[in-house]
Motif scaffolding. Structure first.
Motif, PDB file in Angstrom:
ATOM      1  N   ASP A  97       3.267  12.690   0.885  1.00 27.32           N
ATOM      2  CA  ASP A  97       3.768  12.437   2.331  1.00 27.32           C
ATOM      3  C   ASP A  97       3.447  10.999   2.644  1.00 27.32           C
ATOM      4  N   VAL A  98       4.275  10.006   2.466  1.00 29.84           N
ATOM      5  CA  VAL A  98       4.110   8.625   2.915  1.00 29.84           C
ATOM      6  C   VAL A  98       4.471   8.287   4.140  1.00 29.84           C
ATOM      7  N   GLN A 139       0.791  -1.151  -0.039  1.00 32.03           N
ATOM      8  CA  GLN A 139      -0.075   0.067  -0.070  1.00 32.03           C
ATOM      9  C   GLN A 139       0.862   1.320   0.073  1.00 32.03           C
ATOM     10  N   ILE A 140       2.013   1.228   0.840  1.00 32.43           N
ATOM     11  CA  ILE A 140       2.967   2.382   0.813  1.00 32.43           C
ATOM     12  C   ILE A 140       3.423   2.366  -0.570  1.00 32.43           C
ATOM     13  N   ASP A 141       3.906   1.576  -1.163  1.00 34.51           N
ATOM     14  CA  ASP A 141       4.567   1.671  -2.419  1.00 34.51           C
ATOM     15  C   ASP A 141       3.571   2.431  -3.523  1.00 34.51           C
ATOM     16  N   VAL A 142       2.518   2.139  -3.595  1.00 37.01           N
ATOM     17  CA  VAL A 142       1.652   2.661  -4.401  1.00 37.01           C
ATOM     18  C   VAL A 142       1.219   4.324  -4.015  1.00 37.01           C
ATOM     19  N   MET A 143       1.473   4.862  -2.790  1.00 36.47           N
ATOM     20  CA  MET A 143       1.132   6.203  -2.460  1.00 36.47           C
ATOM     21  C   MET A 143       2.325   7.004  -2.822  1.00 36.47           C
ATOM     22  N   SER A 144       1.502   8.392  -3.096  1.00 34.93           N
ATOM     23  CA  SER A 144       2.521   9.606  -3.419  1.00 34.93           C
ATOM     24  C   SER A 144       2.416  10.496  -2.276  1.00 34.93           C
ATOM     25  N   MET A 151       2.325   2.658  10.234  1.00 36.99           N
ATOM     26  CA  MET A 151       1.197   2.145   9.531  1.00 36.99           C
ATOM     27  C   MET A 151       0.937   0.784  10.426  1.00 36.99           C
TER      28      MET A 151
END
Length: 158
Positions: free
Chosen positions: A60-61, A53-58, A67
């Protein structure tokens, strides 16, 4: 404080005692479910899913640790609140508080929401809570129980 000192509190009928015990069992089931929830929330599989999920966020991750910790905190808080609610309602059922049986019905209805996206065997805890809670609420609305709640209310002078 009794507003009607001449009336004594009626004896709690067996049906209400059983209902209170069933709600206590719901609390135990919730504790077990929360333990399994914590185990899952900290598992390598869950961490991999969070990382995906974090990898597809843009932008401020958030970090993986943040998480994961938010998930653990959510499981703990939900468990504590739910166990507390079951025990609180059970306590007041035994004291003849009619609102407690209504609140128990609402809690069981809210448990229905957990059926969305249920998977087994993890979902067995939800099913157990629904069955135990549903039977407990049903027992509280039988004629003998209804008379008890009415008599307890009259004894309190309300």
């Amino acid at each position: 404080m009794d507003k009607n000192p001449g009336a004594s509190m009626p004896e709690t009928p067996g049906l209400v005692k059983v209902a209170a015990r069933l709600l206590g069992l719901c609390a135990v089931v919730q504790i077990v479910a929360s333990i399994f929830g914590l185990i899952y929330a900290s598992s390598p599989e869950r961490l991999a899913a969070i990382q995906a999920q974090i990898d597809v966020m843009s932008g401020d991750v958030p970090s993986l640790e943040l998480m994961r910790n938010m998930g653990l905190l959510t499981v703990i808080l939900a468990g504590v609140v739910t166990v507390g609610a079951y025990l609180f309602i059970s306590f007041f059922l035994l004291r003849g508080r009619s609102w407690a049986r209504s609140t128990a019905a609402v809690l069981v209805a809210l448990t229905l929401i957990q059926l969305v996206g249920i998977s087994f065997p993890a979902g067995l805890a939800t099913v157990a809570q629904l069955v135990l809670g549903g039977v407990a609420v049903g027992l509280c609305y039988l004629p003998a129980s209804t008379r008890y709640f009415a008599a307890a209310k009259a004894a309190r002078g309300q």
